[in-house]
Design an enzyme around this catalytic site. Structure first.
Site, PDB file in Angstrom:
ATOM      1  N   GLY A 173     -54.732   7.268  -2.975  1.00 29.45           N
ATOM      2  CA  GLY A 173     -53.318   7.089  -3.260  1.00 29.45           C
ATOM      3  C   GLY A 173     -53.020   5.963  -4.230  1.00 29.45           C
TER       4      GLY A 173
ATOM      5  N   LEU B 261     -56.752  12.172   9.929  1.00 36.48           N
ATOM      6  CA  LEU B 261     -56.388  11.033  10.772  1.00 36.48           C
ATOM      7  C   LEU B 261     -56.322  11.380  12.250  1.00 36.48           C
ATOM      8  CD1 LEU B 261     -53.589   9.072   8.868  1.00 36.48           C
ATOM      9  CD2 LEU B 261     -55.780   8.166   9.649  1.00 36.48           C
TER      10      LEU B 261
ATOM     11  N   TYR C 158     -40.004   7.153   8.269  1.00 41.72           N
ATOM     12  CA  TYR C 158     -41.142   6.433   7.691  1.00 41.72           C
ATOM     13  C   TYR C 158     -41.177   5.010   8.245  1.00 41.72           C
ATOM     14  CZ  TYR C 158     -43.993   3.875   4.343  1.00 41.72           C
ATOM     15  OH  TYR C 158     -44.936   3.056   3.768  1.00 41.72           O
TER      16      TYR C 158
ATOM     17  N   LYS D 104     -44.258   3.246  10.465  1.00 47.76           N
ATOM     18  CA  LYS D 104     -44.971   2.027  10.105  1.00 47.76           C
ATOM     19  C   LYS D 104     -44.834   0.967  11.199  1.00 47.76           C
ATOM     20  CE  LYS D 104     -46.945   1.753   6.806  1.00 47.76           C
ATOM     21  NZ  LYS D 104     -48.300   2.245   6.447  1.00 47.76           N
TER      22      LYS D 104
ATOM     23  N   ALA E  76     -43.676  -5.110   0.296  1.00 49.89           N
ATOM     24  CA  ALA E  76     -42.337  -4.601   0.018  1.00 49.89           C
ATOM     25  C   ALA E  76     -42.482  -3.308  -0.792  1.00 49.89           C
ATOM     26  CB  ALA E  76     -41.528  -5.659  -0.724  1.00 49.89           C
TER      27      ALA E  76
ATOM     28  N   VAL F   2     -43.520  -1.010  -3.379  1.00 50.81           N
ATOM     29  CA  VAL F   2     -44.656  -1.158  -4.286  1.00 50.81           C
ATOM     30  C   VAL F   2     -44.399  -0.403  -5.588  1.00 50.81           C
ATOM     31  CG1 VAL F   2     -47.143  -0.894  -4.561  1.00 50.81           C
ATOM     32  CG2 VAL F   2     -46.184  -1.356  -2.290  1.00 50.81           C
TER      33      VAL F   2
ATOM     34  N   PHE G 285     -34.146  -2.756   2.318  1.00 49.93           N
ATOM     35  CA  PHE G 285     -34.689  -3.238   1.050  1.00 49.93           C
ATOM     36  C   PHE G 285     -34.689  -4.763   1.025  1.00 49.93           C
ATOM     37  CE2 PHE G 285     -34.206  -4.785  -3.293  1.00 49.93           C
ATOM     38  CZ  PHE G 285     -35.256  -4.139  -3.931  1.00 49.93           C
TER      39      PHE G 285
END
Length: 343
Positions: free
Chosen positions: A23, A73, A170, A174, A198, A200, A231
């Site tokens: 990735g 996974l 998401y 995380k 933060a 990326v 953010f």
């Protein structure tokens, strides 16, 4: 970027495993590891998919020091082969889906935390000396209990009930994955350190742009995104990869590590983009709804103390734009000039 000198941490040139190394972040990490003399076991979803493998196999040193493994996974049996024999593990693999098609729990949340546990168990069983895990700043905010006058740091955790209410799946994935990892490491006695980047940005080594760059591309096209709840700024992908290696090589690195160039609000971000590229239809934010976020330069004090030097925002954006141009993604983005004829 981080210092280049050697240190007294993990010896360079050993075998390490990178999960999800095909990735955006992973490709840069593999490139830097190979450059530093490491041998790398890298996991991908599908060994037959050249979009995952070709750019990795083209890296300097890949022909002799990179081996690719296919991994699921959620299949514990498929996790261990890549980790077996490794001195360290960099765990990056996790679903990156903002809007699940059907069930967010099975598509995003469960694969993140169950996958993390499968990797950590395999690391423990294989006698790995240190695991460096990529979490996210979305595991830190929103936090309604955080002091209004304090800069966000590693002590802040996102309010899971709140992000579930906002359907930020998401972010949920995380947060729960990182919590599960810390719980397992404490019980198993596993040496774990975590990086919390933060948003990326930066140039990509992948053949197509991944989600974080796609969002930036849409903003450059004039689309707006509601990120007011979480953010806090951005960081260069090259600094993220370098930070991961710094955490691995320095035994003094412990706990969580916030990773961003500066703490800024979304209104600051869009203003800077618009100032840098006035010819593009970037929407400036008219109402700042992020009064909960304290602006700060150099908020990633733990990483800075370890030697990390962050790339300035303007260079990250310009290098990202150069990448977009090389892929032919921004040639039609120029703001249209409307001419009025008066008679």
């Amino acid at each position: 970027m981080a210092r280049d000198g050697s240190n007294d941490g993990a010896a360079r040139g050993g075998l390490v495993c990178v999960t999800g190394g095909s990735g955006f972040i992973g490709s840069w990490l593999v490139r830097l590891l190979l450059h530093r003399g490491y041998t790398v076991h890298d996991t991908v979803k599908n060994l037959q998919d050249e979009r995952e493998t070709k750019h990795l196999q083209a890296l300097d040193g890949a022909d002799t020091r990179l081996r690719l493994f296919q991994m699921d996974l959620l299949d514990a049996a498929s996790v261990q082969p890549a980790i077996d024999g490794a001195l360290g593990v960099f765990h990056l693999a996790s679903p990156v889906i903002l809007q699940p098609d059907r069930d967010p729990e099975t598509e995003v949340v469960e694969p993140a935390w169950k996958g993390a546990l499968n990797v950590l168990r395999a690391a423990k069983d294989c006698g790995v000396s240190r695991v460096v895990m990529v979490s996210s700043q979305t595991a830190m905010v929103p936090n309604p209990n955080w002091p209004a006058d304090k800069v966000i740091d590693e002590h802040s955790w996102a309010d899971v009930d709140l992000i579930k209410k906002h359907e930020l799946w998401y972010n949920v994935s995380k947060t729960l994955a990182e919590k599960a990892a810390w719980d397992f490491a404490a019980k198993a006695g596993l040496d774990l350190v975590v990086l919390n980047p933060a948003w990326v940005l930066g140039p990509t080594l992948t053949p197509s742009v991944t989600l974080s760059l796609h969002v930036l591309l849409q903003i450059l096209k004039g689309q707006s995104f509601d990120m007011d709840a979480f953010f806090i700024g951005s960081v260069d992908v090259r600094d993220v990869a370098e930070s991961l290696i710094v955490l691995y090589e320095n035994p003094s690195a412990q706990g969580r590590h916030l990773c961003l160039e500066s703490s800024q609000r979304m209104v600051d971000f869009t203003n800077q983009l618009s100032d840098l590229y006035p010819e593009l239809p970037v929407q400036r934010i008219q109402e700042d709804k992020q009064d909960w976020l304290v602006r700060a330069k150099g908020p990633s004090k733990k990483l800075i103390d370890l030697g990390v030097r962050f790339t300035p925002f303007e260079k990250t954006i310009r290098d990202t734009m150069d990448c977009f141009k090389s892929k032919g993604l921004i040639k039609h983005l120029k703001r249209q000039t409307i001419r009025k004829t008066f008679t």
